[in-house]
Design a protein around this motif. Structure first.
Motif, PDB file in Angstrom:
ATOM      1  N   ARG A  49     -13.438  -0.872  -7.255  1.00  0.00           N
ATOM      2  CA  ARG A  49     -13.611  -2.295  -6.964  1.00  0.00           C
ATOM      3  C   ARG A  49     -12.277  -3.033  -6.909  1.00  0.00           C
ATOM      4  N   THR A  50     -11.252  -2.443  -7.482  1.00  0.00           N
ATOM      5  CA  THR A  50      -9.937  -3.099  -7.496  1.00  0.00           C
ATOM      6  C   THR A  50      -8.882  -2.303  -6.744  1.00  0.00           C
ATOM      7  N   LEU A  51      -9.338  -1.364  -5.889  1.00  0.00           N
ATOM      8  CA  LEU A  51      -8.444  -0.444  -5.193  1.00  0.00           C
ATOM      9  C   LEU A  51      -8.470  -0.668  -3.689  1.00  0.00           C
ATOM     10  N   GLY A  52      -7.297  -0.613  -3.079  1.00  0.00           N
ATOM     11  CA  GLY A  52      -7.177  -0.546  -1.629  1.00  0.00           C
ATOM     12  C   GLY A  52      -6.468   0.742  -1.271  1.00  0.00           C
ATOM     13  N   TYR A  53      -6.988   1.476  -0.297  1.00  0.00           N
ATOM     14  CA  TYR A  53      -6.449   2.811  -0.013  1.00  0.00           C
ATOM     15  C   TYR A  53      -6.289   2.996   1.485  1.00  0.00           C
ATOM     16  N   LEU A  54      -5.075   3.349   1.897  1.00  0.00           N
ATOM     17  CA  LEU A  54      -4.798   3.701   3.284  1.00  0.00           C
ATOM     18  C   LEU A  54      -4.338   5.149   3.307  1.00  0.00           C
ATOM     19  N   PRO A  55      -5.234   6.088   3.652  1.00  0.00           N
ATOM     20  CA  PRO A  55      -4.861   7.501   3.658  1.00  0.00           C
ATOM     21  C   PRO A  55      -3.933   7.815   4.833  1.00  0.00           C
ATOM     22  N   GLN A  56      -3.390   9.023   4.805  1.00  0.00           N
ATOM     23  CA  GLN A  56      -2.471   9.446   5.859  1.00  0.00           C
ATOM     24  C   GLN A  56      -3.153   9.415   7.224  1.00  0.00           C
ATOM     25  N   GLU A  57      -4.399   9.812   7.270  1.00  0.00           N
ATOM     26  CA  GLU A  57      -5.181   9.752   8.499  1.00  0.00           C
ATOM     27  C   GLU A  57      -6.569   9.197   8.168  1.00  0.00           C
ATOM     28  N   PHE A  58      -7.088   8.353   9.043  1.00  0.00           N
ATOM     29  CA  PHE A  58      -8.445   7.856   8.830  1.00  0.00           C
ATOM     30  C   PHE A  58      -9.158   7.789  10.172  1.00  0.00           C
ATOM     31  N   GLY A  59     -10.441   8.091  10.145  1.00  0.00           N
ATOM     32  CA  GLY A  59     -11.231   8.113  11.368  1.00  0.00           C
ATOM     33  C   GLY A  59     -11.846   6.758  11.668  1.00  0.00           C
ATOM     34  N   VAL A  60     -12.158   6.539  12.942  1.00  0.00           N
ATOM     35  CA  VAL A  60     -12.823   5.307  13.362  1.00  0.00           C
ATOM     36  C   VAL A  60     -13.911   5.660  14.356  1.00  0.00           C
ATOM     37  N   TYR A  61     -14.896   4.766  14.489  1.00  0.00           N
ATOM     38  CA  TYR A  61     -15.931   4.968  15.497  1.00  0.00           C
ATOM     39  C   TYR A  61     -15.327   4.707  16.884  1.00  0.00           C
ATOM     40  N   PRO A  62     -15.644   5.515  17.869  1.00  0.00           N
ATOM     41  CA  PRO A  62     -14.954   5.444  19.171  1.00  0.00           C
ATOM     42  C   PRO A  62     -15.041   4.105  19.873  1.00  0.00           C
ATOM     43  N   ARG A  63     -16.186   3.433  19.834  1.00  0.00           N
ATOM     44  CA  ARG A  63     -16.359   2.230  20.643  1.00  0.00           C
ATOM     45  C   ARG A  63     -16.555   0.965  19.807  1.00  0.00           C
ATOM     46  N   VAL A  64     -16.231   1.028  18.527  1.00  0.00           N
ATOM     47  CA  VAL A  64     -16.441  -0.129  17.646  1.00  0.00           C
ATOM     48  C   VAL A  64     -15.168  -0.964  17.588  1.00  0.00           C
ATOM     49  N   SER A  65     -15.311  -2.271  17.753  1.00  0.00           N
ATOM     50  CA  SER A  65     -14.156  -3.162  17.742  1.00  0.00           C
ATOM     51  C   SER A  65     -13.607  -3.325  16.326  1.00  0.00           C
ATOM     52  N   ALA A  66     -12.392  -3.827  16.250  1.00  0.00           N
ATOM     53  CA  ALA A  66     -11.764  -4.059  14.951  1.00  0.00           C
ATOM     54  C   ALA A  66     -12.568  -5.067  14.134  1.00  0.00           C
ATOM     55  N   LEU A  67     -13.065  -6.099  14.795  1.00  0.00           N
ATOM     56  CA  LEU A  67     -13.850  -7.120  14.103  1.00  0.00           C
ATOM     57  C   LEU A  67     -15.126  -6.521  13.516  1.00  0.00           C
ATOM     58  N   ASP A  71      -9.464  -8.182  -2.384  1.00  0.00           N
ATOM     59  CA  ASP A  71      -8.309  -8.580  -3.193  1.00  0.00           C
ATOM     60  C   ASP A  71      -7.941  -7.528  -4.244  1.00  0.00           C
ATOM     61  N   PRO A  72      -7.578  -6.315  -3.818  1.00  0.00           N
ATOM     62  CA  PRO A  72      -7.289  -5.235  -4.769  1.00  0.00           C
ATOM     63  C   PRO A  72      -6.025  -5.514  -5.591  1.00  0.00           C
ATOM     64  N   GLN A  73      -5.982  -4.942  -6.782  1.00  0.00           N
ATOM     65  CA  GLN A  73      -4.807  -5.023  -7.646  1.00  0.00           C
ATOM     66  C   GLN A  73      -3.927  -3.781  -7.518  1.00  0.00           C
ATOM     67  N   LEU A  74      -4.490  -2.727  -6.954  1.00  0.00           N
ATOM     68  CA  LEU A  74      -3.750  -1.485  -6.712  1.00  0.00           C
ATOM     69  C   LEU A  74      -3.991  -1.068  -5.268  1.00  0.00           C
ATOM     70  N   ILE A  75      -2.901  -0.896  -4.519  1.00  0.00           N
ATOM     71  CA  ILE A  75      -2.992  -0.461  -3.131  1.00  0.00           C
ATOM     72  C   ILE A  75      -2.176   0.815  -2.970  1.00  0.00           C
ATOM     73  N   ILE A  76      -2.801   1.827  -2.391  1.00  0.00           N
ATOM     74  CA  ILE A  76      -2.155   3.127  -2.179  1.00  0.00           C
ATOM     75  C   ILE A  76      -2.046   3.375  -0.684  1.00  0.00           C
ATOM     76  N   VAL A  77      -0.830   3.617  -0.209  1.00  0.00           N
ATOM     77  CA  VAL A  77      -0.629   3.937   1.200  1.00  0.00           C
ATOM     78  C   VAL A  77       0.096   5.275   1.293  1.00  0.00           C
ATOM     79  N   ASP A  78      -0.494   6.197   2.022  1.00  0.00           N
ATOM     80  CA  ASP A  78      -0.018   7.583   2.071  1.00  0.00           C
ATOM     81  C   ASP A  78       0.610   7.863   3.435  1.00  0.00           C
ATOM     82  N   GLU A  79       1.932   8.075   3.449  1.00  0.00           N
ATOM     83  CA  GLU A  79       2.683   8.365   4.680  1.00  0.00           C
ATOM     84  C   GLU A  79       2.357   7.355   5.787  1.00  0.00           C
ATOM     85  N   PRO A  80       2.551   6.057   5.533  1.00  0.00           N
ATOM     86  CA  PRO A  80       2.065   5.057   6.489  1.00  0.00           C
ATOM     87  C   PRO A  80       2.892   4.917   7.754  1.00  0.00           C
ATOM     88  N   THR A  81       4.169   5.311   7.741  1.00  0.00           N
ATOM     89  CA  THR A  81       5.009   5.072   8.917  1.00  0.00           C
ATOM     90  C   THR A  81       5.275   6.325   9.738  1.00  0.00           C
TER      91      THR A  81
END
Length: 292
Positions: free
Chosen positions: A75-93, A151-161
Protein backbone atom coordinates in the motif's frame (compact mmCIF):
# COMPACT_ATOMS: atom_id res chain seq x y z
CA UNK A 1 11.45 7.44 7.20
CA UNK A 2 14.28 4.95 6.66
CA UNK A 3 14.53 1.54 5.03
CA UNK A 4 16.73 -0.71 7.14
CA UNK A 5 18.09 -3.97 5.70
CA UNK A 6 19.99 -6.40 7.90
CA UNK A 7 21.76 -9.64 6.89
CA UNK A 8 19.47 -10.30 3.94
CA UNK A 9 20.34 -13.49 2.06
CA UNK A 10 18.84 -15.41 -0.85
CA UNK A 11 20.13 -18.57 -2.55
CA UNK A 12 18.22 -19.96 -5.51
CA UNK A 13 17.48 -23.64 -6.08
CA UNK A 14 20.32 -23.86 -8.63
CA UNK A 15 22.80 -22.93 -5.91
CA UNK A 16 23.37 -19.31 -6.96
CA UNK A 17 23.84 -17.14 -3.86
CA UNK A 18 22.14 -13.98 -5.17
CA UNK A 19 22.29 -12.10 -1.85
CA UNK A 20 24.82 -12.73 0.90
CA UNK A 21 24.23 -10.96 4.23
CA UNK A 22 23.27 -7.63 2.67
CA UNK A 23 22.92 -4.80 5.21
CA UNK A 24 22.02 -1.24 4.20
CA UNK A 25 20.48 1.90 5.70
CA UNK A 26 18.51 3.80 3.04
CA UNK A 27 17.20 7.26 4.00
CA UNK A 28 14.71 9.55 2.28
CA UNK A 29 16.00 10.74 -1.09
CA UNK A 30 17.57 9.16 -4.15
CA UNK A 31 19.63 6.07 -3.32
CA UNK A 32 21.73 4.45 -6.04
CA UNK A 33 22.29 0.71 -6.08
CA UNK A 34 25.15 0.21 -8.50
CA UNK A 35 26.44 -3.10 -9.83
CA UNK A 36 27.07 -5.10 -13.00
CA UNK A 37 24.47 -7.36 -14.53
CA UNK A 38 24.02 -10.44 -12.35
CA UNK A 39 25.27 -8.68 -9.21
CA UNK A 40 22.11 -9.37 -7.20
CA UNK A 41 20.45 -5.97 -7.66
CA UNK A 42 17.22 -7.29 -9.18
CA UNK A 43 16.97 -10.01 -6.52
CA UNK A 44 17.22 -7.35 -3.83
CA UNK A 45 14.66 -5.14 -5.59
CA UNK A 46 12.20 -7.99 -6.02
CA UNK A 47 12.58 -8.92 -2.35
CA UNK A 48 11.97 -5.34 -1.22
CA UNK A 49 8.97 -5.17 -3.57
CA UNK A 50 7.50 -8.28 -1.83
CA UNK A 51 7.67 -10.32 -5.06
CA UNK A 52 9.86 -13.04 -3.56
CA UNK A 53 10.97 -14.22 -0.14
CA UNK A 54 14.43 -14.04 1.39
CA UNK A 55 16.05 -17.03 3.07
CA UNK A 56 16.87 -14.99 6.16
CA UNK A 57 17.45 -11.44 7.33
CA UNK A 58 15.20 -8.50 8.19
CA UNK A 59 13.87 -5.45 6.35
CA UNK A 60 11.93 -2.62 8.00
CA UNK A 61 10.38 0.50 6.47
CA UNK A 62 9.85 2.75 9.44
CA UNK A 63 7.72 0.52 11.71
CA UNK A 64 6.67 -1.87 8.92
CA UNK A 65 8.17 -5.37 8.73
CA UNK A 66 8.64 -5.59 4.97
CA UNK A 67 9.18 -9.36 4.84
CA UNK A 68 6.19 -10.26 7.00
CA UNK A 69 3.59 -7.53 6.49
CA UNK A 70 3.52 -7.55 2.69
CA UNK A 71 0.03 -6.11 2.24
CA UNK A 72 0.96 -3.01 4.26
CA UNK A 73 4.18 -2.62 2.26
CA UNK A 74 2.30 -2.83 -1.05
CA UNK A 75 0.00 0.00 0.00
CA UNK A 76 2.99 2.31 0.43
CA UNK A 77 5.14 0.98 -2.43
CA UNK A 78 5.70 2.15 -5.99
CA UNK A 79 7.57 -0.23 -8.26
CA UNK A 80 8.95 0.20 -11.77
CA UNK A 81 10.50 -3.11 -12.86
CA UNK A 82 13.15 -3.41 -15.55
CA UNK A 83 10.49 -4.55 -18.01
CA UNK A 84 6.72 -4.32 -17.76
CA UNK A 85 3.99 -5.46 -20.11
CA UNK A 86 1.06 -3.44 -21.41
CA UNK A 87 -2.16 -4.26 -23.23
CA UNK A 88 -1.62 -3.71 -26.99
CA UNK A 89 -4.49 -1.32 -27.72
CA UNK A 90 -5.15 0.29 -24.32
CA UNK A 91 -4.47 4.01 -23.99
CA UNK A 92 -2.33 5.49 -21.24
CA UNK A 93 -5.40 7.11 -19.68
CA UNK A 94 -7.35 3.84 -19.59
CA UNK A 95 -4.35 1.83 -18.41
CA UNK A 96 -3.51 4.18 -15.56
CA UNK A 97 -7.17 4.35 -14.49
CA UNK A 98 -7.30 0.53 -14.41
CA UNK A 99 -4.12 0.38 -12.30
CA UNK A 100 -5.56 3.04 -9.97
CA UNK A 101 -8.59 0.82 -9.39
CA UNK A 102 -6.29 -2.10 -8.54
CA UNK A 103 -4.34 0.17 -6.19
CA UNK A 104 -7.57 0.92 -4.31
CA UNK A 105 -7.83 4.63 -5.09
CA UNK A 106 -11.45 5.74 -4.39
CA UNK A 107 -13.63 6.45 -7.42
CA UNK A 108 -14.33 10.00 -6.25
CA UNK A 109 -10.69 11.03 -6.52
CA UNK A 110 -9.41 8.57 -9.13
CA UNK A 111 -10.04 10.80 -12.18
CA UNK A 112 -8.12 13.75 -10.76
CA UNK A 113 -5.27 11.51 -9.56
CA UNK A 114 -4.85 9.82 -12.95
CA UNK A 115 -5.03 13.07 -14.90
CA UNK A 116 -2.64 14.77 -12.48
CA UNK A 117 -0.04 12.02 -12.81
CA UNK A 118 -0.17 12.03 -16.60
CA UNK A 119 0.42 15.76 -16.53
CA UNK A 120 3.24 15.41 -14.02
CA UNK A 121 5.15 12.96 -16.24
CA UNK A 122 4.44 15.07 -19.33
CA UNK A 123 2.22 12.53 -21.08
CA UNK A 124 -1.07 14.43 -21.01
CA UNK A 125 -0.92 15.25 -24.73
CA UNK A 126 -0.36 11.55 -25.46
CA UNK A 127 -2.93 10.19 -22.99
CA UNK A 128 -5.16 8.70 -25.70
CA UNK A 129 -2.35 6.81 -27.42
CA UNK A 130 -1.71 3.14 -26.69
CA UNK A 131 1.16 2.70 -24.23
CA UNK A 132 2.47 -0.06 -26.54
CA UNK A 133 3.10 2.64 -29.18
CA UNK A 134 5.21 4.80 -26.86
CA UNK A 135 8.94 5.35 -27.27
CA UNK A 136 11.23 3.90 -24.60
CA UNK A 137 11.40 7.18 -22.71
CA UNK A 138 7.65 7.73 -22.82
CA UNK A 139 7.01 4.21 -21.61
CA UNK A 140 9.38 4.72 -18.68
CA UNK A 141 7.60 7.97 -17.80
CA UNK A 142 4.30 6.06 -17.84
CA UNK A 143 5.99 3.50 -15.58
CA UNK A 144 6.83 6.25 -13.11
CA UNK A 145 3.22 7.51 -13.23
CA UNK A 146 1.89 4.07 -12.25
CA UNK A 147 4.58 3.77 -9.56
CA UNK A 148 3.36 7.04 -8.04
CA UNK A 149 -0.23 5.87 -7.62
CA UNK A 150 -1.30 6.03 -3.99
CA UNK A 151 1.40 8.47 -2.84
CA UNK A 152 4.00 5.78 -2.00
CA UNK A 153 6.72 6.32 0.61
CA UNK A 154 9.07 3.82 -1.06
CA UNK A 155 9.67 3.78 -4.81
CA UNK A 156 11.84 1.14 -6.49
CA UNK A 157 13.05 1.61 -10.05
CA UNK A 158 15.06 -1.20 -11.64
CA UNK A 159 17.42 -0.28 -14.53
CA UNK A 160 15.16 2.60 -15.62
CA UNK A 161 17.43 4.27 -18.20
CA UNK A 162 18.74 1.21 -20.06
CA UNK A 163 18.06 1.72 -23.76
CA UNK A 164 17.07 5.39 -23.49
CA UNK A 165 18.66 7.98 -25.75
CA UNK A 166 20.48 10.93 -24.06
CA UNK A 167 17.51 13.30 -24.34
CA UNK A 168 15.07 10.77 -22.85
CA UNK A 169 17.56 9.94 -20.13
CA UNK A 170 17.90 13.60 -19.10
CA UNK A 171 14.12 14.01 -18.93
CA UNK A 172 13.92 10.90 -16.81
CA UNK A 173 16.70 12.19 -14.51
CA UNK A 174 14.75 15.41 -13.92
CA UNK A 175 11.57 13.50 -13.11
CA UNK A 176 13.25 11.11 -10.69
CA UNK A 177 15.11 13.95 -8.99
CA UNK A 178 11.84 15.77 -8.33
CA UNK A 179 10.19 12.64 -6.96
CA UNK A 180 13.11 11.84 -4.65
CA UNK A 181 12.83 15.00 -2.60
CA UNK A 182 10.26 13.63 -0.15
CA UNK A 183 10.26 9.83 -0.42
CA UNK A 184 12.74 6.96 -0.57
CA UNK A 185 13.65 6.20 -4.17
CA UNK A 186 15.95 3.24 -4.82
CA UNK A 187 17.55 3.40 -8.22
CA UNK A 188 19.01 0.05 -9.28
CA UNK A 189 21.37 0.40 -12.22
CA UNK A 190 24.62 -0.68 -13.86
CA UNK A 191 25.02 2.79 -15.41
CA UNK A 192 27.43 4.87 -13.33
CA UNK A 193 26.12 8.11 -14.82
CA UNK A 194 22.67 7.46 -13.31
CA UNK A 195 24.08 7.45 -9.79
CA UNK A 196 26.40 10.38 -10.44
CA UNK A 197 23.57 12.57 -11.70
CA UNK A 198 20.88 11.67 -9.19
CA UNK A 199 21.92 10.09 -5.92
CA UNK A 200 23.10 11.55 -2.62
CA UNK A 201 23.72 8.07 -1.20
CA UNK A 202 24.77 4.86 -2.89
CA UNK A 203 25.91 1.27 -2.55
CA UNK A 204 27.96 -0.96 -4.83
CA UNK A 205 26.93 -4.60 -4.96
CA UNK A 206 28.55 -7.53 -6.76
CA UNK A 207 28.27 -11.27 -6.29
CA UNK A 208 25.40 -10.66 -3.88
CA UNK A 209 27.62 -8.73 -1.46
CA UNK A 210 27.77 -5.05 -0.56
CA UNK A 211 31.22 -3.76 -1.48
CA UNK A 212 30.61 -0.12 -0.55
CA UNK A 213 27.86 1.98 1.01
CA UNK A 214 27.95 5.69 1.69
CA UNK A 215 27.96 8.95 -0.23
CA UNK A 216 29.47 9.36 -3.70
CA UNK A 217 31.76 12.08 -2.32
CA UNK A 218 33.11 9.77 0.38
CA UNK A 219 33.71 7.06 -2.20
CA UNK A 220 35.63 9.51 -4.39
CA UNK A 221 37.67 10.73 -1.40
CA UNK A 222 38.96 7.19 -0.88
CA UNK A 223 40.60 7.33 -4.30
CA UNK A 224 41.87 10.92 -4.20
CA UNK A 225 45.43 11.10 -5.55
CA UNK A 226 45.56 7.36 -6.23
CA UNK A 227 44.35 7.17 -9.85
CA UNK A 228 46.86 7.19 -12.71
CA UNK A 229 46.30 6.83 -16.44
CA UNK A 230 48.29 6.10 -19.54
CA UNK A 231 47.55 5.79 -23.25
CA UNK A 232 49.09 2.71 -24.84
CA UNK A 233 49.07 0.87 -28.14
CA UNK A 234 46.54 -1.92 -28.68
CA UNK A 235 49.37 -4.37 -29.22
CA UNK A 236 50.67 -3.61 -25.70
CA UNK A 237 47.35 -4.03 -23.89
CA UNK A 238 47.68 -7.69 -22.88
CA UNK A 239 51.24 -7.25 -21.62
CA UNK A 240 50.27 -4.11 -19.70
CA UNK A 241 47.33 -5.87 -18.07
CA UNK A 242 49.62 -8.67 -16.92
CA UNK A 243 52.25 -6.21 -15.69
CA UNK A 244 49.94 -4.19 -13.45
CA UNK A 245 47.64 -7.05 -12.44
CA UNK A 246 45.63 -6.19 -9.34
CA UNK A 247 46.39 -2.46 -9.65
CA UNK A 248 44.57 -2.25 -12.97
CA UNK A 249 41.13 -0.69 -12.57
CA UNK A 250 39.89 -0.32 -16.13
CA UNK A 251 40.74 0.31 -19.74
CA UNK A 252 38.73 2.00 -22.45
CA UNK A 253 39.29 3.18 -26.00
CA UNK A 254 39.73 6.91 -26.54
CA UNK A 255 40.52 7.99 -30.07
CA UNK A 256 41.02 4.35 -31.01
CA UNK A 257 43.75 3.76 -28.41
CA UNK A 258 43.43 2.04 -25.03
CA UNK A 259 43.66 4.30 -21.99
CA UNK A 260 44.36 2.30 -18.85
CA UNK A 261 43.68 3.41 -15.29
CA UNK A 262 45.53 1.97 -12.32
CA UNK A 263 45.32 2.55 -8.58
CA UNK A 264 48.59 3.36 -6.83
CA UNK A 265 49.46 5.17 -3.60
CA UNK A 266 52.65 6.50 -5.23
CA UNK A 267 53.66 7.71 -8.69
CA UNK A 268 54.05 4.50 -10.73
CA UNK A 269 56.35 6.22 -13.24
CA UNK A 270 56.54 4.67 -16.71
CA UNK A 271 54.77 7.69 -18.29
CA UNK A 272 51.64 7.45 -16.13
CA UNK A 273 50.00 10.78 -15.30
CA UNK A 274 47.59 11.67 -12.47
CA UNK A 275 43.88 11.29 -13.26
CA UNK A 276 40.89 12.68 -11.44
CA UNK A 277 38.92 9.98 -9.69
CA UNK A 278 35.37 9.43 -10.90
CA UNK A 279 32.56 7.11 -9.88
CA UNK A 280 33.64 4.85 -12.74
CA UNK A 281 36.96 4.30 -10.93
CA UNK A 282 35.10 3.73 -7.65
CA UNK A 283 32.84 1.21 -9.37
CA UNK A 284 35.56 -0.72 -11.20
CA UNK A 285 37.99 -0.71 -8.28
CA UNK A 286 35.25 -2.19 -6.08
CA UNK A 287 33.99 -4.91 -8.41
CA UNK A 288 37.51 -5.84 -9.55
CA UNK A 289 38.65 -6.20 -5.96
CA UNK A 290 41.41 -3.60 -6.27
CA UNK A 291 42.76 -2.89 -2.80
CA UNK A 292 41.85 0.60 -1.69
Amino acid sequence: MQLTIRNLSKTYSNGVAALQDVSLDIPTGMYGLLGPNGAGKSTLMRTLATLQDADHGTVTLGDIDVLRDKDTVRRTLGYLPQEFGVYPRVSALEMLDHLAILKGIPSGSRKSVVEGLLQRVNLWEHRKKAVSSYSGGMRQRFGIAQALLGDPQLIIVDEPTAGLDPGERNRFYNLLSEIGENVIVILSTHIVEDVKELCSNMAIINGGRVLYSGTPDAALARLYGKIWKKTIQKADLEATQKLYGAKLISNKLIGGKPVIHILSEDDPGNDFIPAEASLEEVFFSAINGVDQ
